[in-house]
Design an enzyme around this catalytic site. Structure first.
Site, PDB file in Angstrom:
ATOM      1  N   GLY A 186       0.796  -1.226   0.000  1.00  0.00           N
ATOM      2  CA  GLY A 186       0.000   0.000   0.000  1.00  0.00           C
ATOM      3  C   GLY A 186       0.828   1.274   0.000  1.00  0.00           C
ATOM      4  O   GLY A 186       1.685   1.439   0.842  1.00  0.00           O
ATOM      5  N   SER A 187       0.598   2.165  -0.933  1.00  0.00           N
ATOM      6  CA  SER A 187       1.464   3.332  -1.038  1.00  0.00           C
ATOM      7  C   SER A 187       0.962   4.287  -2.114  1.00  0.00           C
ATOM      8  O   SER A 187      -0.184   4.211  -2.534  1.00  0.00           O
ATOM      9  CB  SER A 187       2.893   2.870  -1.372  1.00  0.00           C
ATOM     10  OG  SER A 187       2.845   1.902  -2.402  1.00  0.00           O
TER      11      SER A 187
END
EC number: 4.1.1.65
Length: 218
Positions: A186-187
């Protein structure tokens, strides 16, 4: 096909999954529904790991006249901002947020020479936080392209991401569409374009790495 950055985690997850299934079979064989529930949960866990590190083969329509999306995700920001690290002036920022279910391979958005590449340790604010671009763990890369000049992209860790992998090194000649790195769990990736660049995407649009054209010149 899976990304090389996931090899160790996939191997460990596979061993753990097989071990848990054998243990469940040994200790829960008299409780059919509980046994099946544990087995299903283990398989779901393994499938989530595998889908996270997937690396679909995508052939870029290589051209200096366009910039492609470097990652899969949703376009969440298109705005003029002040970039304080390298340019020290205003740029047009296009920000793509990746959820845990997106492909997390970072690909070079354009051809050119790497002029700047730097890693910054930092916080783990949620990736869409306004200060994430300056305060979170991140890498900053600037590529000099013959059509667009210097273009920056920034890999930014999120609340779950704990490791950013960046392959770009100063002086390298990079090819649009090739692997540039990976961000685990996640980013977000920000592109910094010259002011006046006309973008082909809109806020809320789903971007596909190596496929979606962010901007194009005739």
């Amino acid at each position: 096909m899976f990304h090389k950055e996931g090899s160790k985690i996939i191997f460990i997850s596979l061993i753990i999954s097989v071990g848990l299934i054998f243990l469940a079979d040994a200790f829960l064989k008299d409780n059919f529904w509980l046994l099946k529930s544990v087995q299903v949960l283990v398989l779901i866990f393994l499938l989530l790991i595998l889908q996270f590190f997937r690396n679909p083969t995508r052939v870029a329509d290589n051209s200096d006249n366009h910039i492609l999306a470097p990652v899969d995700g949703k376009v969440v920001v298109i705005e003029e901002v002040y970039e304080p690290e390298y340019f020290k002036d205003k740029r047009l920022m296009v920000s793509i947020f990746m959820s845990p279910i997106n492909v997390h391979v970072t690909r070079y958005a354009l051809n050119g020479i790497v002029k700047y590449s730097k890693y910054h340790p930092g916080k783990y604010l949620v990736a869409w936080h306004p200060k994430a671009s300056e305060e979170n763990e991140r890498t900053t890369v600037v590529i000099n392209n013959r059509v667009y000049g210097e273009v920056m992209y920034r890999q930014i860790a999120g609340a779950l991401a704990r490791r950013i992998v960046n392959y770009a090194q100063e002086g390298m000649r990079v090819v649009q569409g090739k692997d540039a790195g990976f961000i685990k769990f996640g980013s977000r990736v920000d592109l910094y374009l010259p002011l006046g660049t006309e973008v082909n995407v809109k806020i809320g649009e789903k971007a596909i790495g190596n496929k979606t054209v962010i901007c194009k010149k005739a």
